[in-house]
Design a protein around this motif. Sequence first.
Motif, short mmCIF file in Angstrom:
data_model
loop_
_atom_site.label_atom_id
_atom_site.label_comp_id
_atom_site.label_asym_id
_atom_site.label_seq_id
_atom_site.Cartn_x
_atom_site.Cartn_y
_atom_site.Cartn_z
N GLU A 131 -34.12 -3.16 -5.33
CA GLU A 131 -32.98 -3.92 -5.83
C GLU A 131 -33.51 -5.23 -6.43
OE1 GLU A 131 -30.92 -6.00 -2.24
OE2 GLU A 131 -31.39 -3.97 -1.57
N GLU A 153 -23.02 -0.16 1.69
CA GLU A 153 -22.33 0.39 0.53
C GLU A 153 -22.48 1.91 0.51
OE1 GLU A 153 -23.87 -1.67 -2.84
OE2 GLU A 153 -23.21 -3.60 -2.07
N SER A 154 -21.85 2.53 -0.49
CA SER A 154 -22.02 3.98 -0.56
C SER A 154 -23.02 4.32 -1.65
CB SER A 154 -20.68 4.67 -0.82
OG SER A 154 -20.27 4.42 -2.14
N LEU A 155 -23.60 5.50 -1.52
CA LEU A 155 -24.75 5.84 -2.36
C LEU A 155 -24.69 7.32 -2.70
CD1 LEU A 155 -27.31 4.15 -3.06
CD2 LEU A 155 -28.39 5.13 -1.04
N PRO A 207 -22.14 6.84 3.08
CA PRO A 207 -22.29 5.43 3.43
C PRO A 207 -23.75 5.12 3.70
CG PRO A 207 -21.17 6.65 5.20
CD PRO A 207 -21.48 7.64 4.12
N TYR A 208 -24.27 4.09 3.08
CA TYR A 208 -25.69 3.77 3.24
C TYR A 208 -25.80 2.61 4.23
CZ TYR A 208 -30.52 2.69 2.05
OH TYR A 208 -31.88 2.47 2.11
N ASN A 238 -27.23 -1.22 3.48
CA ASN A 238 -26.52 -2.30 2.79
C ASN A 238 -25.00 -2.19 2.91
OD1 ASN A 238 -25.87 -0.24 1.09
ND2 ASN A 238 -27.03 -0.98 -0.67
N ARG A 296 -21.55 11.46 -1.97
CA ARG A 296 -21.59 9.99 -1.91
C ARG A 296 -21.42 9.63 -0.44
NH1 ARG A 296 -21.61 5.72 -4.79
NH2 ARG A 296 -21.65 6.93 -6.71
#
Length: 405
Positions: A337, A287-289, A281-282, A285, A279
């Motif tokens: 999205e 957020e994490s992915l 950090p993206y 955006n 997981r």
Amino acid sequence: MLSESIVIVGGGHAAAQLCASLVELGQGANIHLVCEEDVLPYQRPPLSKAFFKKADESIQMIKAQAWFDQHGIQVHLANPAIHLNPVKKELQLRSGLTLPYGKLVLATGTRARTLPAIPQGTENVHFLRTAKDAQALRDQFSHLSSFTLIGGGFIGLELAATFNALGKKVTVLEVAPRLLARSISPHLSEHVLQTHLSAGVDIRMQSKIKGFEFEGHRLTRIELETGHLDTECVLVGIGAVAEEALALQAGLTCSQGVVVDESLRTSDPHIWAIGDCTRFPYHANGESLRLESIQNANDQARIVAQNLCGQASKYQPTPWFWSEQGAMRLQMVGLFEPELTQVMRQGANAQSFSLFHYKHDTLQCVETVNSPMDHMMAKKMFEQKVSPPPTQVSDPNVPLKSLVA
Ligand SMILES: Cc1cc2nc3c(=O)[nH]c(=O)nc-3n(C[C@H](O)[C@H](O)[C@H](O)COP(=O)(O)OP(=O)(O)OC[C@H]3O[C@@H](n4cnc5c(N)ncnc54)[C@H](O)[C@@H]3O)c2cc1C
């Protein structure tokens, strides 16, 4: 040459690419590759496609044993890591062997999500993650006339198309109102559904399973809210979960995936993680992915190889993915999205088109169907961070090539 040893846990795409990248960077010796499976790393995508088309199709190794030998990489097959001690910097394998490490990389991938109501070992129920899984399914294939797929995910739909083309009756039970809802746009979901239906695959959307009936060690009937379905053979394709048991045991931070920073380092400074199990950090955006794709596994492996060799590198990907479902080749770049503005570009025929999705004026995601050139151009747009005006993108007379540098 690095003096301390590098131990890589996991024998899949990410691990194989890491070995290759380390060799390219001049680091071959002092590497241990620890694999749970009893075969060298191999290509997984063909397992839901070409592998069933010919009974003697073999699995495709990513690198031969001779390559590992030539570069001095010690491979431990059928010998999973069972205990990781980050304080002593030691990894214990099932055979009892203990490997000390300077740096360790987790590349443990995922395991198939199971249904608790189906007992383990039910003879006619299959999952598809490994070559062994694929072989077990292929061993029964010629004796069967019909298959039930629980879950309409990418792997399930690829198999549905493959089996249907080989003359088997295929029923797909999908609980959601649309196919692949977490990954693709509603427009593309509908196209995928209609393509499979018109090819003869029986896809039943919003199918809620109430229970199962068994005869001995066989699952024979699926109880649905709307009736029941008798079945010869079941394939469960309801997604995968990160294989993070070793990381959790070692006290590393996990959150449905081994948590890493932008350099793909875990919460322990000497341990990295790559591929499906991470997981990260993206950047796009904040957020994490967690991604399950060859692109992600290979690119993360390249970044970690650089970091291990002292070249500080960050993982800032443009995700891309492909799926082959019969005659339909889907390719995606960026992440879909909800609430994006969609622009369509028609291809040469009704079975080929591209969907460009914008957030305000910025390109967020491009989905292509049987349009590999559009996909290539879309990847360039993301690389060059250009968002061509929707009016030009939608005009088939404007070559996409003219919109990128
Ligand atoms: C049938 C199928 C079709 C696919 N098709 C596509 C496609 O068309 N396009 C695409 O982009 N992606 C596709 N994928 C996904 C792609 O294969 C994965 O994203 C990729 O394999 C991830 O690489 P990885 O190395 O992270 O994990 P994996 O390749 O899953 O490898 C993980 C390895 O780690 C091993 N392992 C786990 N725990 C331990 C342990 N404790 N000790 C030692 N070894 C351990 C596992 O046994 C496994 O061999 C497909 C996957 C499958 C199964």
